[in-house]
Design an enzyme around this catalytic site. Structure first.
Site, PDB file in Angstrom:
ATOM      1  N   SER A   1      34.899  39.841  38.837  1.00  0.00           N
ATOM      2  CA  SER A   1      35.953  40.794  38.518  1.00  0.00           C
ATOM      3  C   SER A   1      36.967  40.867  39.650  1.00  0.00           C
ATOM      4  O   SER A   1      36.638  40.614  40.815  1.00  0.00           O
ATOM      5  CB  SER A   1      35.343  42.191  38.303  1.00  0.00           C
ATOM      6  OG  SER A   1      36.342  43.181  38.181  1.00  0.00           O
TER       7      SER A   1
ATOM      8  N   TYR B   1      30.799  50.067  40.076  1.00  0.00           N
ATOM      9  CA  TYR B   1      31.025  48.761  39.464  1.00  0.00           C
ATOM     10  C   TYR B   1      31.676  47.810  40.463  1.00  0.00           C
ATOM     11  O   TYR B   1      31.267  46.642  40.586  1.00  0.00           O
ATOM     12  CB  TYR B   1      31.901  48.912  38.227  1.00  0.00           C
ATOM     13  CG  TYR B   1      32.139  47.634  37.457  1.00  0.00           C
ATOM     14  CD1 TYR B   1      31.224  47.191  36.511  1.00  0.00           C
ATOM     15  CD2 TYR B   1      33.294  46.879  37.662  1.00  0.00           C
ATOM     16  CE1 TYR B   1      31.439  46.024  35.793  1.00  0.00           C
ATOM     17  CE2 TYR B   1      33.523  45.708  36.956  1.00  0.00           C
ATOM     18  CZ  TYR B   1      32.593  45.288  36.020  1.00  0.00           C
ATOM     19  OH  TYR B   1      32.808  44.125  35.319  1.00  0.00           O
TER      20      TYR B   1
END
Length: 235
Positions: free
Chosen positions: A129, A142
């Site tokens: 990500s 996250y």
């Protein structure tokens, strides 16, 4: 590595980016695609072989590695987002993020490394990500887990190079899947993300930046943190 004739296992293949990975692997001529999911009844893509797989469960991972002992590609796609922050968020939720997004990916790599080695080396793709590099001001658990997964990807790439296993890190910003449903943001098409990742496997790329926001943040990594986090200047 050529996908034509390859045998792949995709984690979290029942929906979202994972389902697109599985479909496009078949379209590119993969000989077999194992579709990993916690509930195999949710796997509805024709042509794949459903495999029960919970990446947080060591026994489930071991069973999947045995079932897919002919695999030559591992797509580490499964993940969760609890949207918890680190200081005031639930520690249990933070641990779930790390257990799934970091330890789950690591558990899969450890289980499938000997499988891939025995089958000629093959390739691993880890779904990463843009939040590996910049946290957005929310959901910091996250971001922390994905930063750890970026480091994991770089490390296992070195460790598995001697056996001929190629490791790709696929970074992306927002993607139009269930995970970000209801959040207003620029979102990539999951089909485009999967396509970029598979292109990276075939071209021998070490890292794939799947969209413009990701490329822009990566370009700032040599900058001072005050440039990466301009919101701090207003405080």
């Amino acid at each position: 590595m050529e996908i034509q004739g390859a045998i792949a296992l995709v984690t979290g293949a029942n929906r979202g980016i994972g389902r697109h990975f599985a479909r496009q692997l078949l379209e590119r001529g993969a000989a077999k695609v194992y579709a990993g999911a916690r509930d195999i009844d949710t796997v509805d893509l024709p042509g794949v072989q459903a495999v029960q797989l919970d990446i947080t469960d060591p026994a489930s991972v071991a069973a999947a590695a045995e079932a897919a002992s002919d695999a030559t590609i591992l797509i580490n796609n499964a993940g969760i987002a609890t949207f918890e922050n680190l200081v005031a968020g639930s520690e249990d939720a933070i641990r779930r993020e790390m257990e799934t997004n970091f330890f789950g990916a690591l558990r899969m790599v450890r289980a499938f490394a000997p499988v891939l080695g025995a089958n000629g080396g093959g390739a691993i793709l880890n779904m990463l990500s843009v939040l590996s590099w910049r946290t957005p001001g929310l959901g910091h658990a996250y971001a922390a887990a994905k930063a750890a997964s970026w480091s994991l990807t770089n490390a296992v790439r070195l460790e598995l190079a001697p056996q001929g296993t190629h490791v790709v890190g696929l970074h992306v910003a927002g993607v139009d899947t269930d995970m970000l449903a209801g959040i207003e943001a620029e979102k990539a098409d999951p089909a485009d993300v999967a396509r970029a990742g598979l292109d990276g496997i075939e071209s021998g790329a070490l890292e794939v930046l799947a969209d413009r926001p990701t490329a822009e943040v990566k370009a700032l990594l040599n900058a001072d943190p005050s440039v990466i986090y301009p919101e701090l200047a207003a405080r």
